[in-house]
Design a protein around this motif. Structure first.
Motif, PDB file in Angstrom:
ATOM      1  N   MET A  52      -6.884  -1.402   4.715  1.00 17.12           N
ATOM      2  CA  MET A  52      -5.784  -2.345   4.872  1.00 17.12           C
ATOM      3  C   MET A  52      -4.440  -1.621   4.751  1.00 17.12           C
ATOM      4  SD  MET A  52      -4.379  -5.317   2.334  1.00 17.12           S
ATOM      5  CE  MET A  52      -3.767  -4.049   1.248  1.00 17.12           C
ATOM      6  N   GLU A  53      -4.324  -0.740   3.773  1.00 22.34           N
ATOM      7  CA  GLU A  53      -3.053  -0.039   3.570  1.00 22.34           C
ATOM      8  C   GLU A  53      -2.764   0.941   4.695  1.00 22.34           C
ATOM      9  OE1 GLU A  53      -2.065   1.326  -0.296  1.00 22.34           O
ATOM     10  OE2 GLU A  53      -2.603  -0.573  -1.228  1.00 22.34           O
ATOM     11  N   GLN A  54      -3.788   1.595   5.235  1.00 19.69           N
ATOM     12  CA  GLN A  54      -3.567   2.479   6.377  1.00 19.69           C
ATOM     13  C   GLN A  54      -2.935   1.700   7.526  1.00 19.69           C
ATOM     14  OE1 GLN A  54      -7.630   3.921   6.688  1.00 19.69           O
ATOM     15  NE2 GLN A  54      -6.930   5.996   6.273  1.00 19.69           N
ATOM     16  N   LYS A  55      -3.453   0.511   7.786  1.00 13.50           N
ATOM     17  CA  LYS A  55      -2.920  -0.326   8.864  1.00 13.50           C
ATOM     18  C   LYS A  55      -1.494  -0.771   8.554  1.00 13.50           C
ATOM     19  CE  LYS A  55      -3.984  -4.401  11.599  1.00 13.50           C
ATOM     20  NZ  LYS A  55      -4.912  -5.511  11.827  1.00 13.50           N
ATOM     21  N   GLN A  56      -1.263  -1.258   7.324  1.00  9.22           N
ATOM     22  CA  GLN A  56       0.060  -1.755   6.962  1.00  9.22           C
ATOM     23  C   GLN A  56       1.105  -0.640   6.888  1.00  9.22           C
ATOM     24  OE1 GLN A  56      -0.128  -4.233   3.432  1.00  9.22           O
ATOM     25  NE2 GLN A  56      -1.437  -5.731   4.438  1.00  9.22           N
ATOM     26  N   CYS A  57       0.668   0.575   6.595  1.00  7.20           N
ATOM     27  CA  CYS A  57       1.597   1.705   6.508  1.00  7.20           C
ATOM     28  C   CYS A  57       1.825   2.372   7.859  1.00  7.20           C
ATOM     29  CB  CYS A  57       1.076   2.730   5.502  1.00  7.20           C
ATOM     30  SG  CYS A  57       1.040   2.136   3.797  1.00  7.20           S
ATOM     31  N   GLY A  58       1.094   1.916   8.880  1.00 10.79           N
ATOM     32  CA  GLY A  58       1.295   2.465  10.220  1.00 10.79           C
ATOM     33  C   GLY A  58       0.622   3.792  10.456  1.00 10.79           C
TER      34      GLY A  58
END
Length: 68
Positions: A52-58
């Motif tokens: 999830m964080e990889q996606k939200q951090c771009g």
């Protein structure tokens, strides 16, 4: 990392995140820096929400599970 009340160091162990724009940190005062600095601020482990964080951090299309 977001210690309570905007403190520089957390009184209890916390996690550190991939970037400060992730949803678990919304509305919190966030400290940012290196992994070494996170440990010094009582962040004892990385978040368990890596995809999830990889996606939200771009971070784009991060591969998972070791498959190419």
């Amino acid at each position: 990392m977001a210690p309570e009340n905007g403190a520089k160091k957390a009184a209890s162990p916390h996690v550190f995140h991939l970037c400060q724009a992730v949803s678990p940190l919304n509305g919190k005062t966030v400290n940012h820096g290196s992994v070494t600095e996170a440990y010094a601020e009582n962040a004892t482990r990385i978040t368990k929400q890596i995809p999830m964080e990889q996606k939200q951090c771009g971070f784009g299309n991060a591969k998972q599970g070791g498959q190419a």
